[in-house]
Design an enzyme around this catalytic site. Structure first.
Site, PDB file in Angstrom:
ATOM      1  N   ASN A   1       0.803  -1.223   0.000  1.00 33.62           N
ATOM      2  CA  ASN A   1       0.000   0.000   0.000  1.00 33.62           C
ATOM      3  C   ASN A   1       0.838   1.276   0.000  1.00 33.62           C
ATOM      4  O   ASN A   1       0.295   2.362   0.198  1.00 33.62           O
ATOM      5  CB  ASN A   1      -0.942   0.014   1.209  1.00 33.62           C
ATOM      6  CG  ASN A   1      -1.775  -1.249   1.291  1.00 33.62           C
ATOM      7  OD1 ASN A   1      -1.524  -2.109   2.124  1.00 33.62           O
ATOM      8  ND2 ASN A   1      -2.751  -1.368   0.396  1.00 33.62           N
TER       9      ASN A   1
ATOM     10  N   LEU B   1      -1.441  -0.295  -3.916  1.00 35.28           N
ATOM     11  CA  LEU B   1      -0.817   0.662  -4.818  1.00 35.28           C
ATOM     12  C   LEU B   1       0.230  -0.065  -5.654  1.00 35.28           C
ATOM     13  O   LEU B   1       0.485   0.280  -6.788  1.00 35.28           O
ATOM     14  CB  LEU B   1      -0.139   1.778  -4.018  1.00 35.28           C
ATOM     15  CG  LEU B   1      -1.009   2.959  -3.610  1.00 35.28           C
ATOM     16  CD1 LEU B   1      -0.215   3.930  -2.770  1.00 35.28           C
ATOM     17  CD2 LEU B   1      -1.597   3.653  -4.812  1.00 35.28           C
TER      18      LEU B   1
ATOM     19  N   ILE C   1       0.953   6.883   0.189  1.00 33.83           N
ATOM     20  CA  ILE C   1       0.281   5.861   0.995  1.00 33.83           C
ATOM     21  C   ILE C   1      -1.180   5.747   0.571  1.00 33.83           C
ATOM     22  O   ILE C   1      -1.848   6.759   0.353  1.00 33.83           O
ATOM     23  CB  ILE C   1       0.329   6.232   2.492  1.00 33.83           C
ATOM     24  CG1 ILE C   1       1.781   6.453   2.932  1.00 33.83           C
ATOM     25  CG2 ILE C   1      -0.323   5.149   3.339  1.00 33.83           C
ATOM     26  CD1 ILE C   1       1.910   6.940   4.354  1.00 33.83           C
ATOM     27  N   CYS C   2      -1.619   4.520   0.447  1.00 34.76           N
ATOM     28  CA  CYS C   2      -3.031   4.313   0.156  1.00 34.76           C
ATOM     29  C   CYS C   2      -3.743   3.973   1.456  1.00 34.76           C
ATOM     30  O   CYS C   2      -3.627   2.870   1.977  1.00 34.76           O
ATOM     31  CB  CYS C   2      -3.200   3.173  -0.845  1.00 34.76           C
ATOM     32  SG  CYS C   2      -4.910   2.721  -1.112  1.00 34.76           S
ATOM     33  N   LEU C   3      -4.442   4.955   1.960  1.00 35.36           N
ATOM     34  CA  LEU C   3      -5.102   4.772   3.251  1.00 35.36           C
ATOM     35  C   LEU C   3      -6.514   5.331   3.121  1.00 35.36           C
ATOM     36  O   LEU C   3      -6.700   6.481   2.737  1.00 35.36           O
ATOM     37  CB  LEU C   3      -4.304   5.529   4.316  1.00 35.36           C
ATOM     38  CG  LEU C   3      -4.582   5.203   5.769  1.00 35.36           C
ATOM     39  CD1 LEU C   3      -4.316   3.723   6.037  1.00 35.36           C
ATOM     40  CD2 LEU C   3      -3.685   6.034   6.666  1.00 35.36           C
TER      41      LEU C   3
END
Lengths: 156, 687
Positions: free
Chosen positions: A78, A123, A87-89
């Site tokens: 991620n 990601l 960051i994929c949050l």
């Protein structure tokens, strides 16, 4: 709604009780930019590493979500595998961000991502595949990255 | 020291204890009222029995509350605040030594039963006695206060309280008001500015109960609406929507619908936001809804481009969303799925769904072809596919062009496979002529092919059995006449915007076969007479007919070799000259005239052969079906809306001057939609 006031409060809150494994530093002249160091959570492949994170709070914070990036490279489904460290949050996505969300919650979520990656919303699809299908390889690569990039403090 | 002082001392003490609740009577310094709120620690279920039951208000009293007769009691509300008690106390002279305090208790509305009030009031004297006739007010008020929690013994074991239904509204109002006051007095930590705020400057979200300060809500919502980000106009608490969704699913499994997450306009006004902002919110929200629905149809008028009215997304009125009817959605989905499908011929929407009305300008149009509304029976081509019809469609269009005749009523293309030219529409059962698409009187459809009652004959005279083998490639025939009348703008290979597509299988296979037995009229005659009429089948003539029919809304078809004047007595319109001088408003008026003349000549020869009698006949083709169709065409062409009139009449080659003048006059009137006037002028009309 003054952003500075709220940021000040959140900063005080985070300093009084920092999120686990984190240290927050900032420049008094720009409270919209936080530097965070995160100790790799124990019992994970990231244990032993020290990860630098920057968090930029937009001018209309908290109406808009903060922007969080890893400045330390990291092998993770991620987090982009490059120098940007995006960051994929989910709580940071514009459609999910709520003004009542707090920085402390965001930071805790970032740390949690290291404990429990989310390969279903990746990601880095290749790393996500590896995480799901070839865990040993993933662990090896992640540790390698930690040794190569996240031990900087130790070297110096 | 006397009683005076004792009363004064006690009064000042009590005033200190109940600074807000106590009011001293203006007239009597020793009389005062204490307002005692009935705020319950835990909410009690207040039931409002139906009126018939309330007539027997016995269940409440006595130390043993008989359980309220449930079952019938449907109206129950959980309340934690009941209208407060007004305790009026006056201290008479001689109090506290010789006289007890005088206590009156009341409530507004009088929801407390009389016997409870009497008992409470009586307690004062009892307490006074118990205390040895001493100052008793505080003790008494405190005692009443203590008994509030079980509502003076009125609440039974099942935690319910019954109150007469007549007080229901007042009691509910009181509860709401009490909650509001309590809310305003309390303090909240706004989750956005993180400041503690008084309830009076906060807003509790109606759907989820989260509390934020009004300032933050205004800032955020105003900002979001200004930026057009209406999706974020929700509760600002993280995960609020998903938490509620989970809760809703837990309580009512099976219901898949998500709980509403957006904020209603009325709530925004309550916060409050400016009306203008809320208006913009409502408009944007509606627009977003329309845009997210792929089935939305937009007005074809370029200056409007509003959405078509839809039951699913009603145009909001004022500051409130219109209630959408959910049950319609499925139906619309299936209907609209077709519009999105490209290339392939899928099932077309039912024609009743084609009519779309713009919600902004009220324009009625066809949702398939985007033209103004043409009635539900017309075939049209989807707008987005006008320029890209498939080979197959092209072929079928050409075929339709060559081998069908439209029904004069519903325009359904009909193909004759065999038999006579008396057709009956497979769809609307209209009787019509295959040759000229004229409506036929069901009473006597064959009249059309014979001598008219007036003694005249028309162009189809004696042609009942023409094309007997059918119309189509398989029989080597190609009759285009009827189709040309219908679609004047089309020649094979030329596809304009008025093309119409017909699904396969539409051609009528049997409409005429059923009629076969009925007809035999004039067959021998037709055989006897030289069968003159092969021209239309042969190819050149159809072209010419196309040219004629293309003349536009006003079509004057004049032909024949009859001497003028003969038919004149017989029919309502006298003979006509070639309409060359007609000041036709349509473009190409000159060309029309030429065509008309040409055709007149062309037909002249045939007319002689066909009608050796030489009778001058006027065929009045003005029945409703044709008229409607013509109108349609006129509208579609956008040329003009003049009343189309069609005459199909054999015509003498030599017309006298008077007739020519008359025709000019008639045409002039017809253009002004006044041709009926001429009937009055020429006195020699039939009936």
């Amino acid at each position: 709604m003054s952003a500075a006031k709220r940021i000040g409060k959140e900063l005080a809150e985070c300093e009084a009780a920092p999120p686990q494994g984190m240290k927050i530093t900032y420049n008094e002249s720009d409270l919209h930019r936080w530097n965070i160091t995160l100790a790799g959570p124990a019992d994970t492949v990231y244990a032993g590493g020290t990860f630098h994170i920057t968090m930029v709070l937009p001018p209309d914070y908290p109406f808009k979500a903060p922007i969080v990036n890893f400045t330390t490279r990291l092998y993770h489904p991620n987090v982009t595998n490059d120098t940007l460290g995006n960051i994929c949050l989910s709580i940071l996505k514009p459609e999910n961000w709520k003004p009542a969300s707090r920085i402390k919650g965001v930071l805790e979520a970032v740390r949690h991502l290291l404990i429990e990656p989310n390969p279903d919303d990746p990601l880095e699809t290749r790393i996500a595949e590896e995480y799901k299908n070839n865990r040993a390889e993933y662990d090896k690569n992640a540790k390698q990255y930690v040794d190569r990039y996240a031990k900087g403090d130790a070297k110096k | 020291m006397d009683e005076e002082d004792a009363r004064e001392v006690e009064l000042s003490t009590i005033t200190a204890i109940y600074p807000e609740e106590l009011r001293v009577d203006e007239k009597n310094p020793y009389a005062f009222t204490i307002e005692l709120p009935v705020s319950l620690g835990k909410p009690v279920a207040v039931k409002f029995p139906a009126a018939s039951e309330a007539a027997v208000p016995v269940t409440l009293q006595d130390s043993i509350p008989t359980g309220p007769s449930d079952g019938l009691l449907v109206d129950s509300q959980e309340l934690s605040n009941l209208p407060s008690l007004q305790i009026q106390i006056s201290l008479p002279e001689g109090y506290p030594h010789s006289k007890p305090p005088c206590v009156r208790i009341s409530t507004t509305p009088p929801w407390l039963p009389e016997n409870v009030i009497i008992k409470l009031e009586g307690n004062a004297e009892k307490l006074w006695e118990d205390m040895g006739r001493d100052q008793v007010i505080f003790t008494y008020v405190d005692d009443v206060q203590q008994s509030v929690d079980d509502v003076f013994g009125l609440v039974g074991m099942d935690n319910t309280l019954e109150v007469g239904p007549e007080h229901k509204i007042a009691i509910l109002d009181y509860d709401i008001e009490a909650k509001r006051k309590a809310f305003q007095k309390s303090t909240f930590d706004c989750g956005i500015c993180l400041d503690p705020k008084k309830g009076s400057v906060c807003h509790r979200m109606l759907d989820c109960g989260h509390v934020f300060c009004k300032q933050c809500l205004q800032d955020f919502y105003n900002n979001a609406i200004t930026e057009g980000d209406v999706a974020s106009v929700q509760c600002l608490e993280p995960n609020c929507a998903s938490t509620r969704e989970k809760a809703a699913r837990a309580t009512t499994p099976g219901r898949r619908r998500k709980p509403k997450t957006f904020i209603s306009p009325s709530e925004l006004l309550q916060i409050p936001l400016d009306q203008d902002k809320v208006k913009r919110y409502v408009t944007l929200k509606h627009k977003a809804e329309l845009e997210s629905d792929k089935n939305t149809v937009y007005c074809p008028r370029s200056w409007c481009q509003g959405a078509a009215r839809s039951k699913k997304h009603k145009k909001p009125e004022g500051l409130e969303f219109a209630e959408a009817s959910e049950d319609e959605s499925d139906q619309e989905d299936t209907a609209g799925a077709v519009a999105g499908a490209d290339g392939k011929k899928t099932k077309e929407p039912a024609s009743k769904d084609l009519l779309a009305i713009c919600e902004d300008c009220g324009f009625a149009f066809c949702s398939r072809c985007g033209q103004s509304w043409h009635g539900e029976f017309k075939y049209c081509i989807p707008k987005e596919r006008k320029d890209e019809i498939t080979e197959e469609e092209k072929a079928s269009l050409e075929y339709l062009q060559m081998h069908t005749t439209p029904c004069p009523t519903c325009a359904a293309p009909c193909q004759k496979t065999q038999g006579c030219n008396h057709m009956r529409c497979f769809r609307c059962q209209t009787h019509f002529c295959y040759l000229c698409s004229a409506w036929l009187n069901p009473e006597n459809p064959y009249q059309h092919f014979n001598t008219q009652p007036s003694g005249e004959v028309n162009s189809c005279y004696m042609r009942l059995w023409e094309l007997e083998g059918g119309d189509g490639n398989d029989v080597g025939m190609a009759y285009q006449g009827g189709q040309a009348i219908r679609n004047p703008n089309i020649r094979p290979g030329q596809y304009g915007e008025h093309l119409e597509i017909v699904q396969g299988g539409r051609e009528d296979e049997d409409s005429d076969s059923e009629l076969d037995e009925e007809e035999q009229v004039g067959r021998p005659d037709a055989a006897a007479a030289p069968r003159p009429l092969q021209e239309p089948v042969q190819g050149q003539q159809p072209d010419r007919r196309v040219a004629i029919a293309r003349e536009g809304p006003l079509v004057l078809r004049i032909e024949g070799n009859a001497l003028p004047g003969r038919g004149r007595q017989a029919h309502r319109q006298p003979a006509a000259a070639p309409p060359a001088p007609a000041p036709a408003p349509a473009r190409g008026g000159g060309r029309q005239a030429v065509n008309g003349g040409q055709r007149g000549r062309g037909r002249g020869a045939r007319g002689r052969a066909a009608a050796p009698g030489g009778a001058f006949a006027v065929r009045q083709n003005n029945n409703n079906g044709v008229q409607g169709q013509q109108n349609q065409r006129a509208n579609r062409d956008g040329r003009n809306n003049g009343q189309p009139v069609e005459h199909d009449e054999p015509l003498g080659q030599a017309l006298n001057q008077a007739d020519e003048v008359w025709v000019r006059h008639f045409v002039q009137l017809a253009l002004n939609d006044q041709e009926h006037l001429i009937e009055g002028d020429s006195g020699d009309e039939d009936d």
